[in-house]
Motif scaffolding. Structure first.
Motif, PDB file in Angstrom:
ATOM      1  N   PHE A   1      -3.960 -30.351  -0.432  1.00 36.20           N
ATOM      2  CA  PHE A   1      -5.173 -30.200   0.369  1.00 36.20           C
ATOM      3  C   PHE A   1      -6.405 -30.566  -0.450  1.00 36.20           C
ATOM      4  N   GLN A   2      -6.446 -30.028  -1.671  1.00 37.48           N
ATOM      5  CA  GLN A   2      -7.599 -30.327  -2.519  1.00 37.48           C
ATOM      6  C   GLN A   2      -7.696 -31.813  -2.826  1.00 37.48           C
ATOM      7  N   ALA A   3      -6.543 -32.469  -3.009  1.00 33.44           N
ATOM      8  CA  ALA A   3      -6.532 -33.902  -3.325  1.00 33.44           C
ATOM      9  C   ALA A   3      -7.094 -34.717  -2.167  1.00 33.44           C
ATOM     10  N   CYS A   4      -6.684 -34.369  -0.940  1.00 29.18           N
ATOM     11  CA  CYS A   4      -7.179 -35.101   0.231  1.00 29.18           C
ATOM     12  C   CYS A   4      -8.689 -34.920   0.382  1.00 29.18           C
ATOM     13  N   VAL A   5      -9.153 -33.680   0.247  1.00 27.70           N
ATOM     14  CA  VAL A   5     -10.580 -33.417   0.356  1.00 27.70           C
ATOM     15  C   VAL A   5     -11.344 -34.153  -0.739  1.00 27.70           C
ATOM     16  N   TYR A   6     -10.783 -34.150  -1.941  1.00 27.19           N
ATOM     17  CA  TYR A   6     -11.463 -34.774  -3.077  1.00 27.19           C
ATOM     18  C   TYR A   6     -11.634 -36.276  -2.882  1.00 27.19           C
ATOM     19  N   PHE A   7     -10.522 -36.979  -2.595  1.00 27.19           N
ATOM     20  CA  PHE A   7     -10.594 -38.434  -2.505  1.00 27.19           C
ATOM     21  C   PHE A   7     -11.405 -38.887  -1.291  1.00 27.19           C
ATOM     22  N   ALA A   8     -11.393 -38.091  -0.215  1.00 27.68           N
ATOM     23  CA  ALA A   8     -12.244 -38.427   0.927  1.00 27.68           C
ATOM     24  C   ALA A   8     -13.722 -38.311   0.548  1.00 27.68           C
ATOM     25  N   SER A   9     -14.047 -37.291  -0.243  1.00 26.70           N
ATOM     26  CA  SER A   9     -15.445 -37.051  -0.617  1.00 26.70           C
ATOM     27  C   SER A   9     -15.956 -38.081  -1.620  1.00 26.70           C
ATOM     28  N   VAL A  10     -15.144 -38.381  -2.642  1.00 31.02           N
ATOM     29  CA  VAL A  10     -15.626 -39.279  -3.688  1.00 31.02           C
ATOM     30  C   VAL A  10     -15.611 -40.735  -3.250  1.00 31.02           C
ATOM     31  N   PHE A  11     -14.852 -41.054  -2.198  1.00 30.34           N
ATOM     32  CA  PHE A  11     -14.894 -42.423  -1.672  1.00 30.34           C
ATOM     33  C   PHE A  11     -16.322 -42.787  -1.281  1.00 30.34           C
ATOM     34  N   GLN A  12     -17.017 -41.825  -0.684  1.00 33.35           N
ATOM     35  CA  GLN A  12     -18.390 -42.071  -0.255  1.00 33.35           C
ATOM     36  C   GLN A  12     -19.329 -42.221  -1.445  1.00 33.35           C
ATOM     37  N   ALA A  13     -18.957 -41.685  -2.618  1.00 33.99           N
ATOM     38  CA  ALA A  13     -19.801 -41.821  -3.810  1.00 33.99           C
ATOM     39  C   ALA A  13     -19.957 -43.289  -4.201  1.00 33.99           C
ATOM     40  N   MET A  14     -18.991 -44.135  -3.815  1.00 35.48           N
ATOM     41  CA  MET A  14     -19.122 -45.571  -4.079  1.00 35.48           C
ATOM     42  C   MET A  14     -20.361 -46.138  -3.381  1.00 35.48           C
ATOM     43  N   SER A  15     -20.608 -45.679  -2.161  1.00 30.74           N
ATOM     44  CA  SER A  15     -21.769 -46.201  -1.433  1.00 30.74           C
ATOM     45  C   SER A  15     -23.074 -45.768  -2.103  1.00 30.74           C
ATOM     46  N   CYS A  16     -23.056 -44.599  -2.768  1.00 29.92           N
ATOM     47  CA  CYS A  16     -24.251 -44.176  -3.511  1.00 29.92           C
ATOM     48  C   CYS A  16     -24.523 -45.139  -4.658  1.00 29.92           C
ATOM     49  N   GLY A  17     -23.487 -45.493  -5.419  1.00 30.43           N
ATOM     50  CA  GLY A  17     -23.643 -46.478  -6.486  1.00 30.43           C
ATOM     51  C   GLY A  17     -24.108 -47.816  -5.954  1.00 30.43           C
ATOM     52  N   ILE A  18     -23.609 -48.186  -4.772  1.00 29.99           N
ATOM     53  CA  ILE A  18     -23.993 -49.457  -4.152  1.00 29.99           C
ATOM     54  C   ILE A  18     -25.482 -49.475  -3.833  1.00 29.99           C
ATOM     55  N   HIS A  19     -25.960 -48.453  -3.147  1.00 29.83           N
ATOM     56  CA  HIS A  19     -27.366 -48.451  -2.712  1.00 29.83           C
ATOM     57  C   HIS A  19     -28.320 -48.270  -3.885  1.00 29.83           C
ATOM     58  N   TYR A  20     -27.905 -47.512  -4.913  1.00 26.44           N
ATOM     59  CA  TYR A  20     -28.775 -47.315  -6.078  1.00 26.44           C
ATOM     60  C   TYR A  20     -29.059 -48.632  -6.792  1.00 26.44           C
ATOM     61  N   LEU A  21     -28.057 -49.527  -6.846  1.00 28.11           N
ATOM     62  CA  LEU A  21     -28.198 -50.775  -7.618  1.00 28.11           C
ATOM     63  C   LEU A  21     -28.369 -52.008  -6.746  1.00 28.11           C
ATOM     64  N   ALA A  22     -28.442 -51.834  -5.433  1.00 30.42           N
ATOM     65  CA  ALA A  22     -28.510 -52.989  -4.536  1.00 30.42           C
ATOM     66  C   ALA A  22     -29.715 -53.867  -4.808  1.00 30.42           C
ATOM     67  N   SER A  23     -30.831 -53.272  -5.201  1.00 33.02           N
ATOM     68  CA  SER A  23     -32.060 -54.047  -5.389  1.00 33.02           C
ATOM     69  C   SER A  23     -31.999 -54.968  -6.596  1.00 33.02           C
ATOM     70  N   VAL A  24     -30.986 -54.821  -7.446  1.00 31.12           N
ATOM     71  CA  VAL A  24     -30.862 -55.701  -8.614  1.00 31.12           C
ATOM     72  C   VAL A  24     -30.834 -57.161  -8.181  1.00 31.12           C
ATOM     73  N   PHE A  25     -30.115 -57.461  -7.093  1.00 27.02           N
ATOM     74  CA  PHE A  25     -30.056 -58.831  -6.590  1.00 27.02           C
ATOM     75  C   PHE A  25     -30.909 -59.017  -5.337  1.00 27.02           C
ATOM     76  N   MET A  26     -31.118 -57.949  -4.579  1.00 29.24           N
ATOM     77  CA  MET A  26     -31.885 -58.058  -3.338  1.00 29.24           C
ATOM     78  C   MET A  26     -33.345 -58.382  -3.602  1.00 29.24           C
ATOM     79  N   ALA A  27     -33.891 -57.850  -4.700  1.00 30.58           N
ATOM     80  CA  ALA A  27     -35.316 -58.028  -4.999  1.00 30.58           C
ATOM     81  C   ALA A  27     -35.538 -58.924  -6.210  1.00 30.58           C
ATOM     82  N   VAL A  28     -34.595 -59.816  -6.488  1.00 34.45           N
ATOM     83  CA  VAL A  28     -34.747 -60.713  -7.626  1.00 34.45           C
ATOM     84  C   VAL A  28     -35.851 -61.731  -7.329  1.00 34.45           C
ATOM     85  N   THR A  29     -36.605 -62.089  -8.361  1.00 36.21           N
ATOM     86  CA  THR A  29     -37.674 -63.093  -8.219  1.00 36.21           C
ATOM     87  C   THR A  29     -37.202 -64.411  -8.823  1.00 36.21           C
TER      88      THR A  29
END
Length: 564
Positions: free
Chosen positions: A1-29
Motif C-alpha cells: 500500500f505504501q509503495a503504491c501511494v509513494y510512486f503515485a505521489s512522486v510521479f507528479q514531482a517530475m512535473s515540478c522539476g519540469i516547470h521549475y526549469l522550463a524557462s531555461v529554453f522557453m525564455a532563451v534570447t
C-alpha cells in the motif's frame, strides 16, 4: 500500500522539476539585430558576403558585432542589436565606413536567429534591449510564486489536510501549465506562470510531508530522498523535450502533458492517518488503517481506540502551562518559535534551506561554462543529482541525518575555497570542481527536506517544511543577483556560498539526531527531543503519543522487505 501511494505521489514531482526549469529554453534570447523595412539584396559581416541575413548567424560571435545590409533601393544600413545606422553616402558595400551616419531606433522590430529556436517568449514579445529586464524577471517572478505557494499550501495542508491540497495542486499544475501556452501577452504569461509556480511549490512541499507520514521508519530515508530523484528526472525531461521541440508554446504543452496521468488518478489517494488523528477524526483514521491492512495482508491491524487511550494519558501526564497542545488549536508560523529550543532549531533549519538553494543555483549557473551542446549539459545537470541522493541516503541510514549534513555542508565550503585557487585556464578542472560543489550541496539540499519533517511534530510539520521551502526560494531568487557580483570580483559568488555553507555546518551541530526516532505529534515532544538529544540518543522516548502513532507506520511494514 505504501509503495503504491509513494510512486503515485512522486510521479507528479517530475512535473515540478519540469516547470521549475522550463524557462531555461522557453525564455532563451537568441542572437538578434535591429529589423529593417525593405528587401535586402546583400548582407556583409566582416569579410563574409551573403545574400540574406539568415546566412550571417553562423558567423556571429559577439554582441558587439553588427551587420551591414544593402537594400534593393540602394540604401546601406548598419544593423546593431539595439540601434541601426543609415550611411549618408551609399557607395560600395563595405564593412568599414568613416562617413556620416544617421542613427535610428529599432522601430521596425528585430531580426532573430532561428537556427536553434523557431520561437521563444523573448522573440514573441521582443524582450530585448530596453525591454530586456522583462525577460530577466521571468524566472525571479516564478520563484516568487514558489515562495508564496510553499507557505500558503503548507499552512493549508496542516489545516485542511494533505489530500485536498494534493488534489488541488495537481489539477492546478495541469490547467495552468496548458494555459501558459495560450497566453496572449507578456503580462498574462507572467501571471499564469506565477500561479503555476504557486501550485507546483505547494504540491512539492505537501508531497514530502505526505510520503513521510505514510512510509515507516525503515524506508523513510530512501523514500523521502528519492522524491528529489524524480524532480531531477523532470529536469532531464526538459532537456529532452527542448531538444525535440523548438517552438516555445508547443514545448510548454508537451511538458504539461506529463502531469495528466496523475491528475486522472490522484483522487484515489487517501488522507494520512497522522493528520486524521491530530484532528481527532478517529473513524476516518481507522478506515485508512483498515485499507492499509487489507492491501498489506496484515490480519491484526492496530486499533485507533488503543492509540487514543495512550494519547489521552499523555495529555494528562505531560501537559505544561506554557504550551497549548490541544489538537483543536489552529497553528501558525509563530508556533515555530514557541520556545527557545524550537526557535533556535527553526533559525538553523531556515539557514540550511537558504544555503542549499543559494549554493545549488550558483553552482548550476556556473556549469554553463561546460560548453558544447546546451541540451546535453542540462541533461547532465539533472543526472548528476541522482548519485548524490544515493550517497545521502546511505549516509543518513548509516551515520544519521545530522552527521551526514554537517560534513557535506563544510565540504561544499571547502570546494568554494578550492575553486578560487584553480588557475582560470584550467577549464576542465574548474568544471569538475563546480560539479563536485554542486554534488556536495545537493546532498545537503536533498537531506534537509526529510530532516525538517522529522524535527517537527505533526501539528506543524507541513508548515515547517513549507516555511523552510520559502527560505529555499528566497535563496533561489537571490542566486542570480549573487552571480551578478562576478562583475565586482569573479569569486564573490563562491565566497558568499562558502561562508553560508560553513556557518550552516557549524550551527547544525546544535540540532538533535532523528535517525530511528518516531515522528513526534506535539510541540512538547519535539522540544523534549531537542533537550534529550544526548541522553536519549538511539532510544525511543517513552510515554509519548508520537511513539504510539508510530505503530501506524510499523504495522503496515510487516510484509515489506527490509532489503537495502
Amino acid at each position: 500500500f505504501q509503495a503504491c501511494v509513494y510512486f503515485a505521489s512522486v510521479f507528479q514531482a517530475m512535473s515540478c522539476g519540469i516547470h521549475y526549469l522550463a524557462s531555461v529554453f522557453m525564455a532563451v534570447t537568441p542572437n538578434f539585430v535591429c529589423g529593417i523595412s525593405g528587401n535586402v539584396s546583400g548582407a556583409l559581416f566582416y569579410n563574409s558576403s551573403e545574400s540574406s541575413i539568415e546566412d550571417i548567424w553562423t558567423l556571429w560571435t559577439s554582441t558587439e558585432n553588427y551587420i551591414v545590409v544593402q537594400l534593393e533601393n540602394g540604401d546601406i544600413w548598419e544593423l546593431n542589436q539595439c540601434s541601426r545606422s543609415k550611411r549618408e553616402v551609399s557607395l560600395d558595400l563595405a564593412y568599414e565606413y568613416n562617413g556620416n551616419k544617421s542613427v535610428f531606433s529599432c522601430s521596425d522590430g528585430f531580426l532573430y536567429d532561428d537556427t536553434k529556436w523557431k520561437s521563444t517568449v523573448v522573440t514573441q514579445w521582443d524582450l530585448v534591449c530596453d525591454r530586456e529586464w522583462f525577460a530577466k524577471l521571468i524566472q525571479p517572478t516564478f520563484m516568487l510564486g514558489v515562495l508564496i505557494g510553499a507557505v500558503i499550501f503548507g499552512d493549508i495542508a496542516d489545516r485542511l489536510g494533505r489530500q485536498r491540497v494534493i488534489w488541488f495542486t495537481s489539477a492546478g499544475q495541469f490547467v495552468f501549465g496548458i494555459a501558459v501556452a495560450f497566453t496572449f501577452d507578456y503580462y498574462s504569461f507572467v501571471i499564469v506562470r506565477f500561479l503555476l509556480a504557486m501550485v507546483s511549490s505547494g504540491y512539492l512541499v505537501v508531497a514530502f510531508v505526505y510520503v513521510t507520514e505514510f512510509v515507516g521508519i525503515k524506508a523513510r530515508t530512501w523514500a523521502s530522498m528519492h522524491v528529489h530523484a524524480f524532480f531531477a528526472i523532470g529536469i532531464m525531461i526538459v532537456a529532452l523535450v527542448g531538444f525535440l521541440v523548438r517552438t516555445w508554446w508547443v514545448y510548454q504543452i508537451f511538458l504539461s502533458i506529463a502531469t495528466l496521468p496523475f491528475v486522472l488518478c490522484c483522487w484515489m489517494l487517501p488522507e494520512t492517518p497522522f493528520w486524521l488523528l491530530s484532528e481527532e477524526r478517529y473513524e476516518d483514521a481507522q478506515k485508512v488503517i483498515n485499507i492499509m491492512a487489507r492491501w498489506n495482508k496484515v490480519s491484526t491491524p492496530c486499533k485507533v481506540s488503543e492509540l487514543c487511550s495512550v494519547q489521552q494519558d499523555d495529555t494528562v501526564s505531560g501537559r505544561t502551562g506554557d504550551n497549548d497542545t490541544s489538537s483543536g488549536k489552529k497553528h501558525n508560523i509563530l508556533d515555530l518559535f514557541c520556545n527557545w529550543h524550537i526557535a533556535t532549531r527553526t533559525i538553523t533549519v531556515w539557514l540550511i534551506w537558504f544555503t542549499g538553494s543559494l549554493g545549488y543555483y550558483v553552482f548550476s549557473l556556473s556549469s554553463v561554462s561546460l560548453g558544447g551542446n546546451e541540451y546535453l549539459n542540462l541533461f547532465l545537470i539533472g543526472a548528476v543529482e541522482l548519485p548524490c541522493y544515493v550517497i545521502a541516503c546511505i549516509g543518513m541510514d548509516k551515520l544519521g541525518r545530522r552527521n551526514t549534513l554537517i560534513p557535506f555542508l563544510i565540504l561544499s565550503a571547502l570546494i568554494c575555497v578550492l575553486i578560487m585557487f584553480i588557475p582560470q585556464d584550467f577549464n576542465i578542472l574548474i568544471i569538475l570542481a563546480n560539479m563536485a560543489g554542486k554534488f556536495s550541496i545537493g546532498v545537503a539540499f536533498g537531506l534537509i527536506y526529510l530532516y525538517t519533517a522529522e524535527l517537527y511534530p505533526t501539528v506543524v510539520r507541513s508548515l515547517a517544511v513549507g516555511s523552510g521551502s520559502m527560505m529555499c526560494r528566497v535563496g533561489s531568487v537571490v542566486a542570480p543577483f549573487c552571480v551578478y557580483l562576478r562583475s565586482v570580483w569573479i569569486f564573490m559568488p563562491l565566497l558568499l556560498v562558502g561562508i553560508m555553507a560553513l556557518l550552516s555546518g557549524i550551527l547544525t551541530i546544535m540540532l538533535p539526531e532523528t535517525l530511528g526516532k518516531p515522528l513526534t505529534n506535539t510541540l512538547e515532544e519535539a522540544t523534549e527531543m531537542g533537550r534529550n538529544k544526548k541522553s536519549s540518543s538511539g532510544k525511543t522516548p517513552p510515554e509519548h503519543s508520537g511513539a504510539a502513532l508510530e505503530k501506524i507506520e510499523m504495522f503496515g511494514q510487516e510484509t515489506v522487505s527490509t532489503e537495502k
